[in-house]
Design an enzyme around this catalytic site. Structure first.
Site, PDB file in Angstrom:
ATOM      1  N   HIS A 183       9.770   5.348   7.997  1.00  0.00           N
ATOM      2  CA  HIS A 183       9.809   5.792   6.604  1.00  0.00           C
ATOM      3  C   HIS A 183       8.413   6.302   6.231  1.00  0.00           C
ATOM      4  CE1 HIS A 183      10.409   6.186   2.434  1.00  0.00           C
ATOM      5  NE2 HIS A 183       9.771   5.076   2.084  1.00  0.00           N
TER       6      HIS A 183
ATOM      7  N   CYS B 141      14.605   3.496  -0.528  1.00  0.00           N
ATOM      8  CA  CYS B 141      13.976   4.163   0.620  1.00  0.00           C
ATOM      9  C   CYS B 141      14.585   3.734   1.960  1.00  0.00           C
ATOM     10  CB  CYS B 141      12.484   3.907   0.635  1.00  0.00           C
ATOM     11  SG  CYS B 141      11.655   4.583  -0.809  1.00  0.00           S
TER      12      CYS B 141
ATOM     13  N   ASN C  75       6.487  10.830  -0.091  1.00  0.00           N
ATOM     14  CA  ASN C  75       7.588   9.883   0.106  1.00  0.00           C
ATOM     15  C   ASN C  75       8.859  10.472  -0.514  1.00  0.00           C
ATOM     16  OD1 ASN C  75       9.367   7.731   0.040  1.00  0.00           O
ATOM     17  ND2 ASN C  75       7.854   6.242  -0.679  1.00  0.00           N
TER      18      ASN C  75
HETATM   19  O1  UT7 Z   1       8.851   3.802  -0.385  1.00  0.00           O
HETATM   20  C1  UT7 Z   1       8.880   2.464  -0.710  1.00  0.00           C
HETATM   21  C2  UT7 Z   1       7.784   1.776  -0.056  1.00  0.00           C
HETATM   22  N1  UT7 Z   1       6.567   2.011  -0.789  1.00  0.00           N
HETATM   23  C3  UT7 Z   1       5.434   1.737  -0.200  1.00  0.00           C
HETATM   24  O2  UT7 Z   1       5.397   1.379   0.948  1.00  0.00           O
HETATM   25  C4  UT7 Z   1       4.167   1.837  -1.034  1.00  0.00           C
HETATM   26  C5  UT7 Z   1       3.250   0.726  -0.639  1.00  0.00           C
HETATM   27  N2  UT7 Z   1       2.021   0.723  -1.378  1.00  0.00           N
HETATM   28  C6  UT7 Z   1       1.025   1.641  -1.190  1.00  0.00           C
HETATM   29  O3  UT7 Z   1       1.203   2.565  -0.425  1.00  0.00           O
HETATM   30  C7  UT7 Z   1      -0.288   1.438  -1.899  1.00  0.00           C
HETATM   31  O4  UT7 Z   1      -0.290   0.202  -2.529  1.00  0.00           O
HETATM   32  C8  UT7 Z   1      -0.604   2.554  -2.928  1.00  0.00           C
HETATM   33  C9  UT7 Z   1      -0.904   3.845  -2.219  1.00  0.00           C
HETATM   34  C10 UT7 Z   1       0.562   2.720  -3.880  1.00  0.00           C
HETATM   35  C11 UT7 Z   1      -1.850   2.175  -3.744  1.00  0.00           C
HETATM   36  O5  UT7 Z   1      -2.929   1.933  -2.894  1.00  0.00           O
HETATM   37  P1  UT7 Z   1      -3.863   0.655  -3.131  1.00  0.00           P
HETATM   38  O6  UT7 Z   1      -4.921   0.734  -2.129  1.00  0.00           O
HETATM   39  O7  UT7 Z   1      -2.980  -0.556  -3.134  1.00  0.00           O
HETATM   40  O8  UT7 Z   1      -4.470   0.969  -4.553  1.00  0.00           O
HETATM   41  P2  UT7 Z   1      -4.335   0.128  -5.902  1.00  0.00           P
HETATM   42  O9  UT7 Z   1      -2.997   0.324  -6.506  1.00  0.00           O
HETATM   43  O10 UT7 Z   1      -4.797  -1.256  -5.654  1.00  0.00           O
HETATM   44  O11 UT7 Z   1      -5.407   0.862  -6.810  1.00  0.00           O
HETATM   45  C12 UT7 Z   1      -6.801   0.892  -6.444  1.00  0.00           C
HETATM   46  C13 UT7 Z   1      -7.565   1.668  -7.503  1.00  0.00           C
HETATM   47  C14 UT7 Z   1      -7.297   1.176  -8.901  1.00  0.00           C
HETATM   48  O12 UT7 Z   1      -8.515   1.285  -9.610  1.00  0.00           O
HETATM   49  P3  UT7 Z   1      -9.430  -0.026  -9.887  1.00  0.00           P
HETATM   50  O13 UT7 Z   1      -8.547  -0.954 -10.651  1.00  0.00           O
HETATM   51  O14 UT7 Z   1      -9.795  -0.540  -8.524  1.00  0.00           O
HETATM   52  O15 UT7 Z   1     -10.575   0.530 -10.675  1.00  0.00           O
HETATM   53  C15 UT7 Z   1      -6.333   2.181  -9.477  1.00  0.00           C
HETATM   54  O16 UT7 Z   1      -6.426   2.295 -10.874  1.00  0.00           O
HETATM   55  O17 UT7 Z   1      -7.177   3.051  -7.488  1.00  0.00           O
HETATM   56  C16 UT7 Z   1      -6.783   3.449  -8.816  1.00  0.00           C
HETATM   57  N3  UT7 Z   1      -5.723   4.442  -8.713  1.00  0.00           N
HETATM   58  C17 UT7 Z   1      -5.939   5.768  -8.620  1.00  0.00           C
HETATM   59  N4  UT7 Z   1      -7.061   6.483  -8.627  1.00  0.00           N
HETATM   60  C18 UT7 Z   1      -6.948   7.818  -8.513  1.00  0.00           C
HETATM   61  C19 UT7 Z   1      -4.381   4.213  -8.628  1.00  0.00           C
HETATM   62  N5  UT7 Z   1      -3.720   5.383  -8.516  1.00  0.00           N
HETATM   63  C20 UT7 Z   1      -4.652   6.341  -8.479  1.00  0.00           C
HETATM   64  C21 UT7 Z   1      -4.602   7.743  -8.367  1.00  0.00           C
HETATM   65  N6  UT7 Z   1      -5.755   8.443  -8.360  1.00  0.00           N
HETATM   66  N7  UT7 Z   1      -3.434   8.418  -8.209  1.00  0.00           N
END
Ligand code: UT7
Length: 324
Positions: A251, A115, A281
């Site tokens: 980005h 990225c 993204n």
């Molecule tokens: O381009 C390169 C750079 N990339 C980035 O900058 C990405 C950086 N990271 C992020 O943007 C975030 O970490 C994400 C958007 C990827 C994820 O957000 P988060 O707030 O960190 O969520 P998480 O991964 O901790 O997941 C929270 C909950 C989980 O459920 P439990 O374990 O709390 O019950 C996941 O299973 O959300 C759940 N979950 C979803 N639910 C519905 C994860 N993906 C999804 C989904 N739909 N698509």
């Protein structure tokens, strides 16, 4: 010897025709429009059709950038393509683009920095111009992440989209450039963090085409600190302050990270260019696509100071300051 500055003479972009909304994804994936919008700001993304390859989209974006610069194929000395999704292992997709544009001399290559790839490529292009090795350089980011997503992993497959963005850099003698042009680029990498965002396969690996794997929370944590450092580094290298920045073109990975960067710079939201809501993204294409949008619709005006920043798998990150 005459010294040159890189002037950002034109921008361009291409997005695949097919738009896929969060609701459409939620029909086949255990997710929801609410979750995706709340966590990321993404409302929709574009997915490439079979013919919309990395080269195809790169060519379209490059043509627009050349037109906007009032340049032609004859002005192109080098083509630097930032991509993690090349059409083939070789020849470089940059050279497929060279051929399609009718450029018959000079050189080109693909650059892999995920990225942050466009910032890396811009930095290399700027060095080529400053060192007198090229006078006209196409810098392109083009990606088809839809082809490397793991559709069983809802934590990643809802985050990405396809597209291409391009800029044409022209060498102008420093004496004529005034305060315009690429003022600085800073690029960084930390290979020890390679396992928090990667593709688990490649052309060179038997039976493993590869899918994107990400530890979102870890990447998020690094993005917030590294990008803040990169912004300070860019400003202090130029003796500038946050108040001097007219536009932030970040980005486009997550609206929460982008909002945090805008607040850090004390920029009102309308001075931060946002496309993540519509493009998701697009990796190396995200910064040049956002820049092209803000230049084409007239938001970025002559004299404006624009700060570009990105972070991606590698870990790679960097920034560029450009005066238009
Ligand atoms: O381009 C390169 C750079 N990339 C980035 O900058 C990405 C950086 N990271 C992020 O943007 C975030 O970490 C994400 C958007 C990827 C994820 O957000 P988060 O707030 O960190 O969520 P998480 O991964 O901790 O997941 C929270 C909950 C989980 O459920 P439990 O374990 O709390 O019950 C996941 O299973 O959300 C759940 N979950 C979803 N639910 C519905 C994860 N993906 C999804 C989904 N739909 N698509």
């Amino acid at each position: 010897m005459m010294s040159f500055r890189s002037i950002l003479a034109g921008t361009g972009g291409y997005l695949p025709e097919r738009i896929v909304t969060n609701d459409e994804l939620s029909r086949t994936i255990d997710t929801s429009d609410d979750w995706i919008r709340e966590r990321t700001g993404i409302r929709q993304r574009h997915f490439a059709a079979t013919h919309e390859t990395t080269a195809f989209m790169g060519v379209a974006a490059a043509r627009q950038a050349l037109n906007a610069a009032g340049a032609t194929a004859a002005d192109v000395d080098a083509i630097l393509l930032a991509t993690s999704t090349p059409d083939q292992a070789f020849p470089a997709t940059a050279l497929r683009i060279q051929a399609a544009l009718g450029v018959t001399r000079g050189f080109g290559f693909d650059l892999s920095a995920a990225c942050a790839g466009f910032i890396y490529a811009l930095s290399m292009a700027d060095s080529l111009i400053k060192s007198g090795q090229a006078r006209g350089v196409l810098v392109i980011g083009s990606e088809v992440y839809s082809r490397i997503l793991n559709w069983q992993d809802r934590g990643t497959c809802v985050l990405f989209g396809d597209g291409a963005g391009a800029v044409f850099l022209r060498a102008v003698p420093v004496s004529e450039a005034g305060d315009k042009g690429v003022l600085s680029t800073h690029i960084h990498a930390q290979g020890t963090l390679g396992d928090i965002l990667y593709v688990d396969g490649a052309v060179g690996q038997p039976d493993k085409p590869g899918h994107l794997v990400m530890n979102g929370r870890e990447v998020f944590r690094h993005a917030v600190t590294r990008l803040a450092e990169a912004v300070d580094e860019a400003l202090s290298a130029n003796g500038l302050t946050r108040a001097d920045v007219d536009w932030l073109v970040p980005h486009q990975a997550n609206l929460r990270i982008i909002d945090g960067m805008g607040r850090k710079l004390n920029l009102p939201p309308e001075r931060v260019v946002i496309t993540v809501d519509r493009h998701a993204n697009t990796s190396a294409a995200s910064v040049p696509l956002a820049l092209a949008e803000a230049c084409t619709d007239g938001r970025v005006k002559p004299g404006d100071l624009v700060l570009l920043e990105a972070l991606g798998g590698g870990l790679t990150w960097g920034s560029a300051l450009v005066r238009f």
